[in-house]
Motif scaffolding. Sequence first.
Motif, PDB file in Angstrom:
ATOM      1  N   ASP A  85       0.828  -1.454   0.183  1.00  0.00           N
ATOM      2  CA  ASP A  85       0.152   0.023   0.050  1.00  0.00           C
ATOM      3  C   ASP A  85       1.030   1.206   0.034  1.00  0.00           C
ATOM      4  N   ASP A  86       0.408   2.256  -0.211  1.00  0.00           N
ATOM      5  CA  ASP A  86       0.879   3.616  -0.151  1.00  0.00           C
ATOM      6  C   ASP A  86       2.138   3.918  -0.942  1.00  0.00           C
ATOM      7  N   LEU A  87       1.963   3.255  -1.887  1.00  0.00           N
ATOM      8  CA  LEU A  87       3.035   3.602  -3.195  1.00  0.00           C
ATOM      9  C   LEU A  87       2.599   4.199  -4.573  1.00  0.00           C
ATOM     10  N   PRO A  88       3.401   4.801  -5.254  1.00  0.00           N
ATOM     11  CA  PRO A  88       3.078   5.414  -6.336  1.00  0.00           C
ATOM     12  C   PRO A  88       2.938   4.216  -7.472  1.00  0.00           C
ATOM     13  N   LEU A  89       2.042   4.572  -8.671  1.00  0.00           N
ATOM     14  CA  LEU A  89       1.684   3.822  -9.480  1.00  0.00           C
ATOM     15  C   LEU A  89       2.941   2.718 -10.157  1.00  0.00           C
ATOM     16  N   MET A  90       3.911   3.370 -10.624  1.00  0.00           N
ATOM     17  CA  MET A  90       4.904   2.545 -11.363  1.00  0.00           C
ATOM     18  C   MET A  90       5.804   1.829 -10.476  1.00  0.00           C
ATOM     19  N   THR A  91       6.020   2.350  -8.955  1.00  0.00           N
ATOM     20  CA  THR A  91       6.841   1.695  -8.040  1.00  0.00           C
ATOM     21  C   THR A  91       5.974   0.370  -7.773  1.00  0.00           C
ATOM     22  N   TRP A  92       4.503   0.675  -7.423  1.00  0.00           N
ATOM     23  CA  TRP A  92       3.722  -0.434  -7.003  1.00  0.00           C
ATOM     24  C   TRP A  92       3.691  -1.548  -8.062  1.00  0.00           C
ATOM     25  N   LEU A  93       3.436  -1.179  -9.108  1.00  0.00           N
ATOM     26  CA  LEU A  93       3.533  -2.075 -10.323  1.00  0.00           C
ATOM     27  C   LEU A  93       4.944  -3.062 -10.523  1.00  0.00           C
ATOM     28  N   GLU A  94       5.897  -2.316 -10.741  1.00  0.00           N
ATOM     29  CA  GLU A  94       7.090  -2.780 -11.026  1.00  0.00           C
ATOM     30  C   GLU A  94       8.053  -3.465  -9.992  1.00  0.00           C
ATOM     31  N   GLN A  95       7.914  -2.917  -8.850  1.00  0.00           N
ATOM     32  CA  GLN A  95       8.497  -3.471  -7.676  1.00  0.00           C
ATOM     33  C   GLN A  95       7.800  -4.542  -6.885  1.00  0.00           C
ATOM     34  N   HIS A  96       6.336  -4.456  -6.860  1.00  0.00           N
ATOM     35  CA  HIS A  96       5.560  -5.109  -5.810  1.00  0.00           C
ATOM     36  C   HIS A  96       4.651  -6.115  -6.688  1.00  0.00           C
ATOM     37  N   ILE A  97       3.924  -5.575  -7.548  1.00  0.00           N
ATOM     38  CA  ILE A  97       2.604  -6.370  -8.193  1.00  0.00           C
ATOM     39  C   ILE A  97       3.158  -7.292  -9.117  1.00  0.00           C
ATOM     40  N   TRP A  98       4.078  -6.794 -10.108  1.00  0.00           N
ATOM     41  CA  TRP A  98       4.524  -7.873 -11.144  1.00  0.00           C
ATOM     42  C   TRP A  98       5.385  -8.852 -10.433  1.00  0.00           C
ATOM     43  N   PRO A  99       6.427  -8.725  -9.704  1.00  0.00           N
ATOM     44  CA  PRO A  99       7.033  -9.844  -9.378  1.00  0.00           C
ATOM     45  C   PRO A  99       6.437 -10.742  -8.435  1.00  0.00           C
ATOM     46  N   THR A 198       2.225  -0.849 -22.463  1.00  0.00           N
ATOM     47  CA  THR A 198       2.487  -2.009 -22.358  1.00  0.00           C
ATOM     48  C   THR A 198       2.173  -2.956 -23.522  1.00  0.00           C
ATOM     49  N   VAL A 199       1.622  -2.281 -24.524  1.00  0.00           N
ATOM     50  CA  VAL A 199       1.106  -2.984 -25.671  1.00  0.00           C
ATOM     51  C   VAL A 199       1.604  -2.045 -26.884  1.00  0.00           C
ATOM     52  N   GLY A 200       2.250  -2.541 -27.819  1.00  0.00           N
ATOM     53  CA  GLY A 200       2.948  -1.678 -29.121  1.00  0.00           C
ATOM     54  C   GLY A 200       1.940  -1.707 -30.085  1.00  0.00           C
ATOM     55  N   ASP A 201       2.204  -1.036 -31.170  1.00  0.00           N
ATOM     56  CA  ASP A 201       1.224  -0.669 -32.036  1.00  0.00           C
ATOM     57  C   ASP A 201       1.059  -2.031 -32.829  1.00  0.00           C
ATOM     58  N   GLU A 202       1.987  -2.964 -33.117  1.00  0.00           N
ATOM     59  CA  GLU A 202       1.556  -4.008 -33.822  1.00  0.00           C
ATOM     60  C   GLU A 202       0.531  -5.052 -33.254  1.00  0.00           C
ATOM     61  N   ASN A 203       0.604  -5.105 -31.949  1.00  0.00           N
ATOM     62  CA  ASN A 203      -0.391  -6.305 -31.028  1.00  0.00           C
ATOM     63  C   ASN A 203      -1.590  -5.252 -30.907  1.00  0.00           C
ATOM     64  N   LEU A 204      -1.687  -3.956 -30.842  1.00  0.00           N
ATOM     65  CA  LEU A 204      -2.894  -3.247 -30.976  1.00  0.00           C
ATOM     66  C   LEU A 204      -3.788  -3.388 -32.176  1.00  0.00           C
ATOM     67  N   GLU A 205      -2.934  -3.587 -33.381  1.00  0.00           N
ATOM     68  CA  GLU A 205      -3.640  -3.631 -34.463  1.00  0.00           C
ATOM     69  C   GLU A 205      -3.972  -4.975 -34.493  1.00  0.00           C
ATOM     70  N   LYS A 206      -3.417  -6.152 -34.081  1.00  0.00           N
ATOM     71  CA  LYS A 206      -4.146  -7.309 -34.087  1.00  0.00           C
ATOM     72  C   LYS A 206      -5.324  -7.461 -33.168  1.00  0.00           C
ATOM     73  N   VAL A 207      -5.270  -6.583 -32.061  1.00  0.00           N
ATOM     74  CA  VAL A 207      -6.452  -6.657 -31.205  1.00  0.00           C
ATOM     75  C   VAL A 207      -7.607  -6.063 -32.123  1.00  0.00           C
ATOM     76  N   ARG A 208      -7.383  -4.667 -32.689  1.00  0.00           N
ATOM     77  CA  ARG A 208      -8.459  -4.212 -33.507  1.00  0.00           C
ATOM     78  C   ARG A 208      -9.210  -5.072 -34.430  1.00  0.00           C
ATOM     79  N   VAL A 209      -8.170  -5.721 -35.283  1.00  0.00           N
ATOM     80  CA  VAL A 209      -8.766  -6.688 -36.324  1.00  0.00           C
ATOM     81  C   VAL A 209      -9.622  -7.753 -35.577  1.00  0.00           C
ATOM     82  N   MET A 210      -9.027  -8.298 -34.736  1.00  0.00           N
ATOM     83  CA  MET A 210     -10.058  -9.613 -34.140  1.00  0.00           C
ATOM     84  C   MET A 210     -11.239  -8.953 -33.446  1.00  0.00           C
TER      85      MET A 210
END
Length: 443
Positions: A85-99, A198-210
């Motif tokens: 708790d009580d952490l900024p978004l990127m610290t929270w995500l990169e150092q705690h949630i994703w691991p 977290t998602v580049g153009d190539e994958n976003l285009e695939k999402v759009r088509v599907m």
Amino acid sequence: MPTLPLSLDLLLLPTWLVPVEPAGVVLKDHGVGIADGRIVFIGPRLEALKHTARETRELPDMLLTPGLVNAHGHAAMTLFRGMADDLPLMTWLEQHIWPAEAKWVDEDFVRDGTDLAIAEQLKGGISCFSDMYFYPRTACERVHNSGIRAQIAIPVLDFPIPGASSADEALRQAVELFGDLKHHPRIKIAFGPHAPYTVGDENLEKVRVMADELDAAIQMHVHETAFEVQQAVEQHAERPIARLARLGLLGPRFQAVHMTQISDTDLAMLVESNASVIHCPESNLKLASGFCPVERLWLAGVNVAVGTDGAASNNDLDLLGETRTAALLAKAVAGSATALDAHRALRMATLNGARALGLDNDIGSIESGKAADLVAFDLSGLAQQPVYDPVSQLIYATGRDCAKHLWVGGKHLLDDGKLTRMDEQQLCATAKAWGQRISSQPH
Ligand SMILES: [Zn+2]
């Protein structure tokens, strides 16, 4: 109004009935008749009693509303509640949630965490939720078994995630699930590209088509923080929402979660595309992400729904509380006490949520022909007296514990505050065991 007596499965007789559509209406001493899981009658109590019903339920001092729609969350993250708790978004995500996710999330985690989330939501008056989390097939099984309704957004990221080694694998799973559940009465599959960073153009285009091919919705975190927008402008000279518009993702099936940063051009794109915005005020407050200008969006004609976000960043799945926060915050942000009044706040938590998820033909209001997704809130308590306007009381003076009964498609899933299909003690014991395992082996 039919003249012949109807043959009802269930007749509900609440003291107050708020259909949400038409807007602003409170009906006193009315009944709602249900047959085959659908609403077939709404009318005065005396008329209602002329019909035959297999079960008639008096709901004295109760307010009957459409079931609440939690339009954004990450259900299984209940098992990480309060872990960082009580952490900024990127610290929270990169150092705690994703691991922690890399270490702990598997199908068992998603099964137990999703069950806990479903139970918590049902007890709080939520009949439909949106999920974006790993092992979505497992989440679908839990939704199917529990009786709740859901949109399951399949997470897509450029890097490997639990349960999918690449974006292509995640997309394949999405198409498979879509095919398998096409006719499911309570589950809708959508695409969940995580965020512009977290998602580049190539994958976003695939999402759009599907998504175009399957006529499926896309839910995505967009403009969650000023930093996200600033970084995108520095690196690509383009604001994320403009990039999504360029890639053709914006449209009526697009659900932009957060949107705390909105320029005039951003707003014009949202209006023109008819996309929905999903407001998660408590997550934004807790992570100091910024403020979504709800009143400005609403007045411009953008559909705004409300979501709790995951329990790791909120930390509860309390949509009624979230709606109260939204109503209060909207006034502060707009500098106007008339912003997001109680009736509009309830609409945001019901019909607007249904519209965002593409379910407004079926749920979100108490109207003849819609599915019987309903919740009865008990307003008999000390803290609710006296009742001038039950909607004001619900939004400003009532906690989710007052949700006493809940039906999804006419099935009674919460009876006098008790879950009818899930074992609350067992759910608590399972969650505690996960907590002990996780805290004994820090990542
Ligand atoms: Zn989220």
